[in-house]
Every structure is written in structure tokens, then in C-alpha cells.
Design a protein around this motif. Structure first.
Motif, PDB file in Angstrom:
ATOM      1  N   TYR A 115       0.803  -1.225   0.000  1.00 15.02           N
ATOM      2  CA  TYR A 115       0.000   0.000   0.000  1.00 15.02           C
ATOM      3  C   TYR A 115       0.835   1.274   0.000  1.00 15.02           C
ATOM      4  CZ  TYR A 115      -4.125  -2.832   1.023  1.00 15.02           C
ATOM      5  OH  TYR A 115      -5.147  -3.752   0.952  1.00 15.02           O
ATOM      6  N   PHE A 116       1.925   1.315   0.770  1.00 21.44           N
ATOM      7  CA  PHE A 116       2.683   2.552   0.944  1.00 21.44           C
ATOM      8  C   PHE A 116       3.187   3.171  -0.355  1.00 21.44           C
ATOM      9  CE2 PHE A 116       3.469   1.614   5.588  1.00 21.44           C
ATOM     10  CZ  PHE A 116       2.854   2.765   6.042  1.00 21.44           C
ATOM     11  N   PRO A 117       3.772   2.424  -1.285  1.00 20.81           N
ATOM     12  CA  PRO A 117       4.336   3.062  -2.489  1.00 20.81           C
ATOM     13  C   PRO A 117       3.310   3.737  -3.376  1.00 20.81           C
ATOM     14  CG  PRO A 117       5.241   0.855  -2.200  1.00 20.81           C
ATOM     15  CD  PRO A 117       4.099   0.989  -1.241  1.00 20.81           C
ATOM     16  N   ALA A 118       2.019   3.492  -3.129  1.00 22.73           N
ATOM     17  CA  ALA A 118       0.987   4.085  -3.982  1.00 22.73           C
ATOM     18  C   ALA A 118       1.043   5.610  -3.963  1.00 22.73           C
ATOM     19  CB  ALA A 118      -0.400   3.611  -3.544  1.00 22.73           C
ATOM     20  N   LEU A 119       1.574   6.200  -2.895  1.00 24.85           N
ATOM     21  CA  LEU A 119       1.704   7.655  -2.840  1.00 24.85           C
ATOM     22  C   LEU A 119       2.588   8.155  -3.973  1.00 24.85           C
ATOM     23  CD1 LEU A 119       1.195  10.319  -1.345  1.00 24.85           C
ATOM     24  CD2 LEU A 119       3.217   9.825   0.045  1.00 24.85           C
ATOM     25  N   ALA A 120       3.697   7.458  -4.234  1.00 18.83           N
ATOM     26  CA  ALA A 120       4.596   7.854  -5.314  1.00 18.83           C
ATOM     27  C   ALA A 120       4.126   7.350  -6.665  1.00 18.83           C
ATOM     28  CB  ALA A 120       6.010   7.344  -5.027  1.00 18.83           C
ATOM     29  N   ARG A 123       1.165   9.289  -8.260  1.00 20.58           N
ATOM     30  CA  ARG A 123       1.612  10.542  -8.873  1.00 20.58           C
ATOM     31  C   ARG A 123       2.345  10.271 -10.186  1.00 20.58           C
ATOM     32  NH1 ARG A 123       0.987  15.640 -10.287  1.00 20.58           N
ATOM     33  NH2 ARG A 123       2.815  16.970  -9.990  1.00 20.58           N
ATOM     34  N   MET A 124       3.172   9.224 -10.201  1.00 21.33           N
ATOM     35  CA  MET A 124       3.890   8.860 -11.423  1.00 21.33           C
ATOM     36  C   MET A 124       2.913   8.471 -12.534  1.00 21.33           C
ATOM     37  SD  MET A 124       6.985   6.655  -9.714  1.00 21.33           S
ATOM     38  CE  MET A 124       7.535   5.986 -11.284  1.00 21.33           C
ATOM     39  N   PHE A 125       1.841   7.794 -12.163  1.00 20.89           N
ATOM     40  CA  PHE A 125       0.841   7.410 -13.160  1.00 20.89           C
ATOM     41  C   PHE A 125       0.217   8.648 -13.799  1.00 20.89           C
ATOM     42  CE2 PHE A 125      -3.556   6.584 -14.334  1.00 20.89           C
ATOM     43  CZ  PHE A 125      -3.435   5.465 -15.146  1.00 20.89           C
ATOM     44  N   PRO A 247      -1.096  11.775 -20.110  1.00 22.52           N
ATOM     45  CA  PRO A 247      -0.615  12.245 -18.809  1.00 22.52           C
ATOM     46  C   PRO A 247      -0.836  13.743 -18.650  1.00 22.52           C
ATOM     47  CG  PRO A 247       1.217  11.841 -20.290  1.00 22.52           C
ATOM     48  CD  PRO A 247      -0.006  11.334 -20.986  1.00 22.52           C
ATOM     49  N   VAL A 248      -1.056  14.160 -17.403  1.00 25.19           N
ATOM     50  CA  VAL A 248      -1.280  15.571 -17.093  1.00 25.19           C
ATOM     51  C   VAL A 248      -0.460  15.933 -15.865  1.00 25.19           C
ATOM     52  CG1 VAL A 248      -2.964  17.337 -16.466  1.00 25.19           C
ATOM     53  CG2 VAL A 248      -3.617  15.497 -18.030  1.00 25.19           C
ATOM     54  N   ASN A 249       0.302  17.013 -15.945  1.00 26.49           N
ATOM     55  CA  ASN A 249       1.118  17.468 -14.826  1.00 26.49           C
ATOM     56  C   ASN A 249       0.317  18.470 -14.005  1.00 26.49           C
ATOM     57  OD1 ASN A 249       3.121  18.068 -13.030  1.00 26.49           O
ATOM     58  ND2 ASN A 249       4.434  19.137 -14.492  1.00 26.49           N
ATOM     59  N   VAL A 250      -0.529  17.949 -13.121  1.00 24.51           N
ATOM     60  CA  VAL A 250      -1.332  18.823 -12.280  1.00 24.51           C
ATOM     61  C   VAL A 250      -0.484  19.339 -11.125  1.00 24.51           C
ATOM     62  CG1 VAL A 250      -3.536  17.751 -12.864  1.00 24.51           C
ATOM     63  CG2 VAL A 250      -2.167  16.799 -11.028  1.00 24.51           C
ATOM     64  N   ARG A 251      -0.886  20.464 -10.570  1.00 27.88           N
ATOM     65  CA  ARG A 251      -0.123  21.078  -9.490  1.00 27.88           C
ATOM     66  C   ARG A 251      -0.358  20.336  -8.177  1.00 27.88           C
ATOM     67  NH1 ARG A 251      -1.132  27.605 -10.435  1.00 27.88           N
ATOM     68  NH2 ARG A 251      -0.225  27.717 -12.535  1.00 27.88           N
ATOM     69  N   GLY A 252       0.551  20.558  -7.229  1.00 27.73           N
ATOM     70  CA  GLY A 252       0.330  20.039  -5.896  1.00 27.73           C
ATOM     71  C   GLY A 252       1.421  19.140  -5.371  1.00 27.73           C
ATOM     72  N   GLY A 253       2.299  18.643  -6.212  1.00 26.79           N
ATOM     73  CA  GLY A 253       3.390  17.809  -5.749  1.00 26.79           C
ATOM     74  C   GLY A 253       2.953  16.395  -5.427  1.00 26.79           C
ATOM     75  N   LEU A 254       3.816  15.691  -4.685  1.00 24.32           N
ATOM     76  CA  LEU A 254       3.592  14.277  -4.388  1.00 24.32           C
ATOM     77  C   LEU A 254       2.397  14.075  -3.469  1.00 24.32           C
ATOM     78  CD1 LEU A 254       4.846  11.459  -4.901  1.00 24.32           C
ATOM     79  CD2 LEU A 254       6.119  11.762  -2.767  1.00 24.32           C
ATOM     80  N   PHE A 255       2.351  14.813  -2.386  1.00 28.11           N
ATOM     81  CA  PHE A 255       1.253  14.715  -1.419  1.00 28.11           C
ATOM     82  C   PHE A 255       0.518  16.047  -1.415  1.00 28.11           C
ATOM     83  CE2 PHE A 255      -0.883  14.384   2.635  1.00 28.11           C
ATOM     84  CZ  PHE A 255      -1.169  13.032   2.735  1.00 28.11           C
ATOM     85  N   ASN A 256      -0.629  16.078  -2.046  1.00 29.78           N
ATOM     86  CA  ASN A 256      -1.355  17.325  -2.255  1.00 29.78           C
ATOM     87  C   ASN A 256      -2.296  17.594  -1.082  1.00 29.78           C
ATOM     88  OD1 ASN A 256      -2.477  19.607  -3.347  1.00 29.78           O
ATOM     89  ND2 ASN A 256      -3.847  18.499  -4.742  1.00 29.78           N
ATOM     90  N   LEU A 257      -1.863  18.446  -0.162  1.00 28.76           N
ATOM     91  CA  LEU A 257      -2.688  18.751   1.008  1.00 28.76           C
ATOM     92  C   LEU A 257      -3.973  19.470   0.632  1.00 28.76           C
ATOM     93  CD1 LEU A 257       0.072  19.889   3.539  1.00 28.76           C
ATOM     94  CD2 LEU A 257      -1.183  17.730   3.517  1.00 28.76           C
ATOM     95  N   GLY A 386      -4.749   9.296  -9.948  1.00 23.04           N
ATOM     96  CA  GLY A 386      -3.678   8.451  -9.436  1.00 23.04           C
ATOM     97  C   GLY A 386      -3.151   8.942  -8.102  1.00 23.04           C
ATOM     98  N   ARG A 387      -2.950  10.245  -7.983  1.00 28.04           N
ATOM     99  CA  ARG A 387      -2.440  10.792  -6.729  1.00 28.04           C
ATOM    100  C   ARG A 387      -3.460  10.630  -5.604  1.00 28.04           C
ATOM    101  NH1 ARG A 387      -0.185  16.771  -6.886  1.00 28.04           N
ATOM    102  NH2 ARG A 387      -2.280  17.144  -7.691  1.00 28.04           N
ATOM    103  N   ARG A 388      -4.762  10.818  -5.902  1.00 27.15           N
ATOM    104  CA  ARG A 388      -5.791  10.675  -4.863  1.00 27.15           C
ATOM    105  C   ARG A 388      -5.872   9.244  -4.341  1.00 27.15           C
ATOM    106  NH1 ARG A 388      -8.733  13.545  -8.033  1.00 27.15           N
ATOM    107  NH2 ARG A 388     -10.079  11.827  -8.682  1.00 27.15           N
ATOM    108  N   VAL A 389      -5.867   8.288  -5.255  1.00 24.20           N
ATOM    109  CA  VAL A 389      -5.892   6.886  -4.831  1.00 24.20           C
ATOM    110  C   VAL A 389      -4.614   6.539  -4.063  1.00 24.20           C
ATOM    111  CG1 VAL A 389      -5.919   4.498  -5.639  1.00 24.20           C
ATOM    112  CG2 VAL A 389      -7.420   6.172  -6.701  1.00 24.20           C
TER     113      VAL A 389
END
Length: 450
Positions: A115-120, A123-125, A247-257, A386-389
Motif C-alpha cells: 500500500y505505501f508506495p501508492a503515494l509515489a 503521482r507517477m501514473f 498524462p497531465v502534470n497537475v499542481r500540488g506535488g507528491l502529497f497534495n494537502l 492516481g495521486r488521490r488513490v
């Protein structure tokens, strides 16, 4: 068109994007262009056209992607959920001079890293890094299975079976869950449930195979057999996996607060942490509790298999319901059922009662696991799915890691599993309530499909 007038671009309604700039040699009228030079409209019309408006909700390619995700989940969760068999073997043979609690760290780290690597990787997806990471992770998973067969010491097994295998399973799982949403919209719940069945089948087949093969052909050849199975399943998955949207480069970085400004999503993440704090208690300790009331060890293994088998039907039923009444509504119902069975589990006193509880529990817990990615995708734009999941899975992993040890500590302190059942069941019921709250916040009304 006069020489002074600007060139006008006509936007095609179904055009997804144009990745390269068109050559421009000055402002000239159409009649002034050389005969062998293509016009601007002709160049645009030859660009690949991908419809962003909606997912196809079917078709050969879409369903082959579902098959691919099914194979990914079969391989990753299947090998991870075989840990109970390996733990018993290591305690009695390979690592008999190592304490059981230390051996358990291999399995805990492995499962958490699913589960843990899904954060990275989520975002890569979103950024377009999908096929290459999945292929590389598949190669390492297959290699790890063969290398595990040669390991003889704790640190070797921790690095190969715990860290390496766990990380690479995690690299594949997150993006695989998200890519289905590229191909399905109205039938997303059904498609996700079909894919999630792979995890249930793998969690039944791999442990049963290990239980039978280790006494027959030994640990080394069992791992080699698993390696060849993973080579076939992950090889086919890599061929069939395919994304539909660019692919889309949305703003917010790896962990989007900023994603947590959506209160529905924030509450949903809290519900996920609480659910995983309680959901794995029964699966972890039902066999221990069964032995404590006088049931044979051989039968206790089949209780887990029954729960995993029932989970297959739960995942399918939850997907069908989700498309009819809404994902969060379905998750709340199935999670509440799991909570009730967790309350009832410590009071089972014979084999028929344990089989009934394991069947209903496996069926109901499968609904939450099958649908959490569908709910997370629905709470924002597809470009950021991808980042939300990934954020949800990484947060939920803390619950998955901490839940069984907390329940075990409660059981040890109280001298039984009644208090642990009340704790875990209460946590799961709180999660079901938060799922309903997230639904209300998402809909901005009390009732409705969500």
C-alpha cells in the motif's frame, strides 16, 4: 483569407491533444502554399483523436485491461497473503532460532509496502510513468521469488521477501487500480469488482498451494513454482495493461494537502484508516482463536481459505450494487456487515459457527477492499486520480500495519479475543458511519446515489 488576417485554428470537438508544434513559415494565404505542402487543417486532422468526454464502458481493449488488472492483483495480493504459511514454516524449520515476533516483521513489512508506495506511483501514473515501472517491478517480483528459494538467514529473507517483493507489489497495485477508471465510468464498479476478484483468488490459491507443495517438494521448489506462475501472470498483465488518457502534470506535488479541502475526501481517508485498523483482526486471529477453543490446526487453515473464497463473491456483488445504488452506499453496507461479524467472532464455539462467521465476514470485507479506489477516483478530476488513490492507500496502510498488533495486544492483556472483537468491531462500525458522512458531504444532501 487576406495576407494581413491571422491564421485561425479550428478546434476539433473530439481532439485530445496535439503534442508537437506545427511548422509555420509566415503568414500566407492558402492559395500561396506550395502544392506539396500540407495545409494546417490536414495536419491537425491526422493527429490521433482520443475522446476525453467519457470512457467507453466496454469493448475488447477495455475488458482486456480488466483482465490485466485481475492478473496483477492475483499475483501481488496472492503472494503477500501466503505469508501465514511461510511464517509457520520459518518458525519450525528455516528460522527456528529466531523469535516468532521477529519473523513476523518480514510479513508485516511486505504487506504494508503493498500500500505505501501508492503515494509515489499514483503521482507517477498521472505524469505518464506507467508501463516501464510496472515492467521493472514485474521483473523484480519474479526474480525475488526465485531468490527467496535460496535464502537461509533472517536478513536475507527480510530484504528479498519483505522489502523487495513488497515494494514492487506496491509499485504495480496503485496504478493498476486507477487505470480501470480510464476505460469505465457507468460500469466502473462492476469492472473494478471483476478485477478485484483476482486478489481473492490469489489469496486462496497461493496459500493452498504452499500448504500442499512445501511438504511434497520442499520450500525451494515451492518458491520456484511460484516464480514460474508469477512469470506467466505478470508477463500477460504487462502485455494487456494500457492507459487511455494522456498524462497531465497537475499542481500540488507528491502529497497534495489541498485535496483535503474536499471534506468528503478527507472524511473518506479517515474512514479508510479506521477500516484497515479493524478489518484484518479477524483474518489474523481467527485461526489462533479456533485452536484456543480446541479446533485442529489443519481445519483452521481452511477457515482462512473459506473467508478468502467468500470474498470473491463479495467483491462481485459489491460491484454490481455500486453501479446501482452508489459506491459509498455499498461500502457502508458491506463495512457494517463486517463490523457485526467482528463482534460475533469471539463467541463462536464450534466449527459450523466459525465457518458461518468466516463466510459472511469474507463476503462483506471484500466489498470495502474492492471499491475504495472507485470512491477515491470519483472525488475529483480524472487528471489527479492516481495521486488521490495513492494518498488514500498510503494513509490506509498505517491502519493495516497497526491494526492486528493492537488487537493482539488487547487479546493478550484480556486473556481472550472478546475485548479485541469489541475494539475491532467498534472501529469498523465507526468507519461505516464516516462513509455515510462522506456520502452526505459529497452529495450535499442526506440521501442519494453516491
Amino acid at each position: 483569407m487576406s495576407e494581413e488576417s491571422p491564421i485561425t485554428l479550428k478546434v476539433l470537438p473530439d481532439t485530445q491533444f496535439v503534442s508537437e508544434a506545427l511548422p509555420y513559415h509566415g503568414l500566407k494565404s492558402r492559395t500561396a502554399l506550395p502544392e506539396d505542402q500540407e495545409t494546417l487543417d490536414e495536419k491537425v486532422s491526422r493527429k490521433p483523436v482520443i475522446n476525453l468526454a467519457g470512457a467507453p464502458d466496454g469493448g475488447l481493449t477495455a475488458w482486456l485491461v480488466v483482465v490485466a488488472v485481475n492478473l496483477v492483483l492475483f499475483s501481488t495480493f496472492g503472494i503477500a497473503n501466503t505469508w501465514g504459511v511461510f511464517q509457520a514454516y520459518y518458525e519450525e524449520n528455516l528460522l527456528r532460532h529466531t523469535s516468532p515476533s521477529n519473523i513476523a516483521w518480514i510479513g508485516s513489512v511486505q504487506y504494508a509496502l503493498v500500500y505505501f508506495p501508492a503515494l509515489a506511483t499514483g503521482r507517477m501514473f498521472d505524469l505518464g510513468y506507467f508501463k516501464i515501472p510496472c515492467f521493472a517491478a514485474s521483473c523484480v517480483i519474479v526474480a525475488s521469488a526465485f531468490i527467496t528459494a535460496e535464502c537461509t538467514q533472517f536478513w536475507q529473507l527480510f530484504l528479498v521477501q519483505g522489502l523487495s517483493l513488497g515494494v514492487c507489489c506496491g509499485i504495480m497495485v496503485g496504478p493498476a487500480l486507477v487505470v480501470i477508471s480510464h476505460w469505465f465510468d457507468k460500469k466502473r464498479g462492476l469492472a473494478m469488482s471483476y478485477a478485484a476478484i483476482g486478489a481473492s483468488i490469489g489469496s486462496t490459491v497461493f496459500p493452498a498451494a504452499a500448504q500442499k507443495l512445501i511438504p511434497l517438494i520442499g520450500f525451494k521448489w515451492t518458491m520456484r513454482v511460484f516464480g514460474f506462475i508469477l512469470l506467466a501472470t505478470l508477463g500477460m498483465a504487462n502485455i494487456l495493461l494500457k492507459r487511455r488518457l494522456p498524462p497531465v502534470n497537475v499542481r500540488g506535488g507528491l502529497f497534495n494537502l489541498k485535496a483535503f479541502r474536499n471534506m468528503a475526501y478527507a472524511i473518506f481517508c479517515i474512514a479508510g484508516i479506521l477500516a484497515f485498523l479493524g478489518l484484518y483482526t479477524v483474518l489474523t486471529y481467527i485461526s489462533v482463536g479456533a485452536v484456543a477453543i480446541g479446533i485442529s490446526k489443519n481445519f483452521t487453515f481452511y477457515i482462512i481459505a473459506i473467508a478468502n473464497g467468500a470474498s470473491t463473491f463479495g467483491r462481485l456483488a459489491s460491484g454490481l450494487m455500486a453501479d446501482k445504488i452508489g459506491t459509498l452506499n455499498t461500502m457502508a453496507v458491506f463495512t457494517a456487515m463486517a463490523g457485526i461479524m467482528t463482534f460475533a467472532w469471539p463467541f463462536a464455539r464450534n466449527e459450523p459457527q466459525l465457518i458461518s462467521i468466516a463466510t459472511i465476514y469474507g463476503f462483506s470485507s471484500g466489498g470495502f477492499v474492492a471499491l475504495f479506489a472507485v470512491a477515491a477516483v470519483a472525488m475529483g478530476d480524472m487528471e489527479d486520480a492516481g495521486r488521490r488513490v495513492g494518498m488514500f492507500m498510503s494513509l490506509a496502510a498505517f491502519g493495516a500495519v497497526a491494526g492486528p498488533p493492537i488487537s493482539g495486544a488487547i487479546g493478550t492483556a484480556s486473556g481472550g479475543f472478546v475485548d479485541a472483537g469489541f475494539y475491532a468491531g467498534g472501529i469498523i462500525m465507526c468507519s461505516a458511519g464516516l462513509l455515510l458522512l462522506a456520502r452526505c458531504l459529497h452529495l450535499r444532501r442526506l440521501w442519494g446515489k453516491c
